[in-house]
Design an enzyme around this catalytic site. Structure first.
Site, PDB file in Angstrom:
ATOM      1  N   ALA A  64      43.747  -4.000  39.516  1.00  0.00           N
ATOM      2  CA  ALA A  64      42.891  -4.682  38.539  1.00  0.00           C
ATOM      3  C   ALA A  64      42.029  -3.756  37.690  1.00  0.00           C
ATOM      4  O   ALA A  64      41.290  -4.236  36.831  1.00  0.00           O
ATOM      5  CB  ALA A  64      41.990  -5.687  39.260  1.00  0.00           C
ATOM      6  N   TYR A  92      61.442   3.913  40.179  1.00  0.00           N
ATOM      7  CA  TYR A  92      60.734   2.750  39.640  1.00  0.00           C
ATOM      8  C   TYR A  92      61.715   1.609  39.376  1.00  0.00           C
ATOM      9  O   TYR A  92      61.468   0.451  39.752  1.00  0.00           O
ATOM     10  CB  TYR A  92      60.009   3.141  38.363  1.00  0.00           C
TER      11      TYR A  92
END
Length: 339
Positions: free
Chosen positions: A18, A159
């Site tokens: 966040a 990834y």
């Protein structure tokens, strides 16, 4: 059980990752629209600064320091949410990590670390969220994947592998919760290239500074998709028409897409002479400086027509609009690369 989601302003959201990029944009937009947020990240200083800044605007926010690769740390998020707001209604698995370099260049331990964060972090969050949401009669789990769930790209093998795994996990979880009748919506968000600090945060093994291939979109586009999914059950939302086009092309012409990668894949992910802020470099194992946007010089679109069409419930219209231009876009990109 039918899935019934509360209006966003009545919800409590847990958002991992966040303090940077898409997670930060989501926390800011959610609180601005009246929702409460439990912001989760490794960077304690950035979390405290975020809480101070948003609280000063009247936002309802709590913070929790956690590395999502640690199941015990993820489980500890729940009592924070319960103490602050009585629980949560939506869990957003957003935290991520990456590397740039070939599959052989990246050490095996770094491959594992990317999986620990990107796959096991989503698994940990999903298990914890599902357990809690059952006690509340339902809610939403939102996983931030990637267009690289659909199509691998050179120089980002670990990834890409994690995002393929996240898609499989998300689909399996959704089916199992539906079979159970848990009343929990499970959505996969697939962003394209987004102007976040990701290239600076990624561990780099290339001989030039990493970057994201165009077209880029602002992180607020991803936040828009996430917050829509909080209140509207959706299977998948693509954040950015450029990414959706790439996915459609990869499915329609995989060998042609391979050829494009051979010609231009590495070059489009390098930005010689513009490495960005050194204070952000390489957060694979430890937090570094966080921010909403990347510090490299790029152009990013502030909105996505494709996303708005999906939100309106017309995914096939998106396919029609973008699929028709796929061949022209590919040809133009190949010509530019060869020049």
């Amino acid at each position: 059980m039918a899935i019934k989601l509360k209006p966003l302003r009545e919800q409590v959201l847990v958002v991992t990752g966040a303090t940077s990029g898409n997670g930060l944009a989501t926390a800011e937009a959610a609180t601005a629209r009246g929702a409460a947020v439990v912001a989760v990240a490794r960077n304690q200083a950035a979390l405290e600064a975020l809480r101070e800044r948003l609280s000063a605007k009247g936002a309802r926010i709590a913070i929790c320091v956690a590395d999502v690769s640690d199941l015990a740390a993820v489980e500890a998020i729940v009592p924070v949410a319960v103490a602050a707001f009585g629980g949560f209604d939506t869990w957003v698995n957003n935290a991520g990590a990456g590397t740039y370099g070939t599959v052989e260049q990246v050490p095996v331990e770094d491959h594992r670390r990317v999986f620990d964060v990107n796959y096991f972090g989503v698994l940990h969050g999903s298990l914890v969220a599902a357990r809690h949401l059952r006690t509340r009669g339902g809610g939403a789990i939102i996983n931030v994947g990637s267009i690289l769930s659909d199509r691998a790209i050179v120089q980002q093998g670990p990834y890409c592998a994690t995002k393929h795994a996240v898609q499989a996990l998300t689909d399996t979880l959704r089916m199992e919760l539906e079979q159970e009748g848990a009343g929990i919506s499970v959505t996969l968000i697939k962003p394209g290239a987004i102007d976040t600090p990701f290239p600076e945060h990624a561990r780099n093994f290339m001989n030039a500074a990493p970057s994201l291939p165009p077209p880029l979109y602002a992180p607020e586009v991803v936040a828009d998709a996430i917050l829509f999914a909080c209140a509207h059950p959706r299977r998948t939302l693509y954040a950015g028409g450029g990414g959706l086009l790439s996915s459609l092309l990869a499915r329609a012409a995989p060998r042609l897409t391979d050829a494009i990668m051979d010609v231009a894949g590495t070059r489009l992910q390098q930005k010689p002479g513009d490495a960005g802020d050194p204070a952000r470099r390489d957060n694979l194992y430890h937090p570094r400086a966080d921010a909403l946007r990347g510090s490299q010089t790029v152009r990013a679109r502030s909105s996505s027509v494709a996303l708005q069409i999906q939100k309106a419930g017309s995914p096939m219209l998106v396919v029609g609009m973008l699929g028709g231009g796929a061949a022209l876009a590919v040809a133009a990109r190949m010509l530019r690369a060869r020049r």
